[in-house]
Design a protein around this motif. Structure first.
Motif, mmCIF file in Angstrom:
data_model
loop_
_atom_site.group_PDB
_atom_site.id
_atom_site.type_symbol
_atom_site.label_atom_id
_atom_site.label_comp_id
_atom_site.label_asym_id
_atom_site.label_seq_id
_atom_site.Cartn_x
_atom_site.Cartn_y
_atom_site.Cartn_z
ATOM 1 N N PRO A 148 0.841 -1.195 0.000
ATOM 2 C CA PRO A 148 0.000 0.000 0.000
ATOM 3 C C PRO A 148 0.879 1.250 0.000
ATOM 4 C CG PRO A 148 0.141 -0.879 2.211
ATOM 5 C CD PRO A 148 0.899 -1.833 1.313
ATOM 6 N N HIS A 149 0.255 2.350 -0.245
ATOM 7 C CA HIS A 149 0.981 3.619 -0.209
ATOM 8 C C HIS A 149 1.396 3.902 1.234
ATOM 9 C CE1 HIS A 149 2.209 7.688 -0.996
ATOM 10 N NE2 HIS A 149 1.386 8.104 -0.028
ATOM 11 N N VAL A 150 2.668 4.140 1.446
ATOM 12 C CA VAL A 150 3.179 4.491 2.769
ATOM 13 C C VAL A 150 3.797 5.880 2.651
ATOM 14 C CG1 VAL A 150 4.828 3.909 4.592
ATOM 15 C CG2 VAL A 150 3.643 2.090 3.353
ATOM 16 N N PRO A 151 3.299 6.840 3.423
ATOM 17 C CA PRO A 151 3.859 8.191 3.337
ATOM 18 C C PRO A 151 5.312 8.211 3.807
ATOM 19 C CG PRO A 151 2.229 8.032 5.114
ATOM 20 C CD PRO A 151 2.229 6.729 4.391
ATOM 21 N N ALA A 175 3.535 10.795 11.380
ATOM 22 C CA ALA A 175 3.555 10.040 12.637
ATOM 23 C C ALA A 175 3.512 8.543 12.407
ATOM 24 C CB ALA A 175 2.384 10.471 13.516
ATOM 25 N N ASP A 176 2.747 8.118 11.443
ATOM 26 C CA ASP A 176 2.577 6.671 11.210
ATOM 27 C C ASP A 176 3.509 6.091 10.150
ATOM 28 O OD1 ASP A 176 0.576 6.523 13.077
ATOM 29 O OD2 ASP A 176 -1.037 6.809 11.610
ATOM 30 N N GLU A 215 5.403 -2.500 9.062
ATOM 31 C CA GLU A 215 4.313 -3.471 8.986
ATOM 32 C C GLU A 215 3.939 -3.842 7.554
ATOM 33 O OE1 GLU A 215 1.150 -1.667 11.138
ATOM 34 O OE2 GLU A 215 2.159 -1.879 13.077
ATOM 35 N N CYS A 216 4.304 -2.998 6.616
ATOM 36 C CA CYS A 216 3.908 -3.190 5.219
ATOM 37 C C CYS A 216 4.429 -4.511 4.664
ATOM 38 C CB CYS A 216 4.431 -2.029 4.378
ATOM 39 S SG CYS A 216 4.209 -2.264 2.618
ATOM 40 N N CYS A 217 3.531 -5.346 4.252
ATOM 41 C CA CYS A 217 3.847 -6.579 3.522
ATOM 42 C C CYS A 217 4.769 -7.536 4.260
ATOM 43 C CB CYS A 217 4.455 -6.250 2.161
ATOM 44 S SG CYS A 217 3.516 -5.088 1.193
#
Length: 129
Positions: A30-33, A37-38, A45-47
């Motif tokens: 997914p798109h991760v900025p 903060a997150d 956590e991504c994938c």
């Protein structure tokens, strides 16, 4: 397959596994900025599940490659043994070559005999007409 061929096939499998793994991760991520903060938590956590599964597959191929390399190392022989193997193969090659020459000569003789018989048969048939 001989061991070098097995190694070649496994290396091709490894390249394919790396290529498809990277592509798969790019497709499911997914798109991760980049900031916020997150962003750090999302990035970690991504994938992670997909990455763990894909890395396990890659590690499995690496282990198979290690096994084949060990077999190749066990197959190695001394130079004297290699020279003896080459001499044996050359002698076997020469024997097979002589057998083939004899078979060719026999086939040529058979061909000449068949042609002669056919010519004689055609001559007799022509005389009968």
């Amino acid at each position: 397959q001989d061991h070098p061929s097995q190694l070649h096939a496994l290396i091709m499998d490894l390249c394919h596994a790396y290529f498809t793994s990277i592509g798969h991760l790019q497709n499911v991520a997914p798109h991760v900025p980049l900031s916020g903060a997150d962003s750090a938590r999302l990035g970690r956590e991504c994938c992670s599940k997909e990455a763990a599964e894909l890395s396990a597959q890659i590690v499995g191929v690496h282990r198979e490659i290690d096994k084949v390399i060990s077999m190749i190392e066990q197959d190695e022989t001394s130079e004297a043994q290699q020279v003896e193997n080459i001499s044996s193969l050359c002698a076997e090659h020469e024997a097979v070559t002589e057998e083939l020459r004899a078979e060719i000569a026999s086939a040529q003789q058979c061909s000449l005999s068949v042609r002669s018989d056919l010519s004689e048969l055609l001559r007799e048939m022509a005389e009968m007409r």
